[in-house]
Design an enzyme around this catalytic site. Sequence first.
Site, PDB file in Angstrom:
ATOM      1  N   THR A  43       0.822  -1.164  -0.013  1.00  0.00           N
ATOM      2  CA  THR A  43      -0.045   0.058  -0.033  1.00  0.00           C
ATOM      3  C   THR A  43       1.014   1.321  -0.081  1.00  0.00           C
ATOM      4  OG1 THR A  43      -0.113  -0.092   2.342  1.00  0.00           O
ATOM      5  CG2 THR A  43      -1.896  -0.947   1.298  1.00  0.00           C
ATOM      6  N   CYS A  44       2.092   1.158   0.084  1.00  0.00           N
ATOM      7  CA  CYS A  44       2.972   2.261  -0.021  1.00  0.00           C
ATOM      8  C   CYS A  44       3.215   2.645  -1.149  1.00  0.00           C
ATOM      9  CB  CYS A  44       4.446   1.985   0.841  1.00  0.00           C
ATOM     10  SG  CYS A  44       5.764   3.098   0.474  1.00  0.00           S
TER      11      CYS A  44
END
Length: 115
Positions: free
Chosen positions: A12-13
Site C-alpha cells: 500500500t506504500c
Amino acid sequence: MSDKITIYQKPTCSKCRGTLAILDESDQNYESVNYYETPLTVDKLRELINKLGLSARDVLRKDEPAARDLDLNTISEDALIQHMVDNPDLMQRPIVVRGDKAKICRPPENVRDLL
C-alpha cells in the site's frame, strides 16, 4: 550485476509501488517480500541495516506514532531493531538489496543505483 534483487516492501506504500514499477520496467528478475505477510527477523533486519551502511536510527520512520513513544536518546540499537521487527511501520521503505548492497528507495529512483 548478476546478484539477485530483493525488494522488501509494503504493497500500500506509494514509494514501494513506484520502486516496483521501475523494477518491472528494468526487465530484471527480482523477488518481492511483503514484510507484513513475511515478517523480518531481528537477524534479517540487522543484515539489511548493515548492507545499507546505516544505523537503526537512520532506518527509523521518526514521524510514525509508535516512534514518538521511543526515547531515542537512551534506546539501544538492539532494542530499536526489536521495536522495528515488532512494528514494521517503524521501518523506512522500500529497501532493495542486490548482493551485499542495499538502498532505501525514497525516492523510488534510488533503485536505479542497483540495476
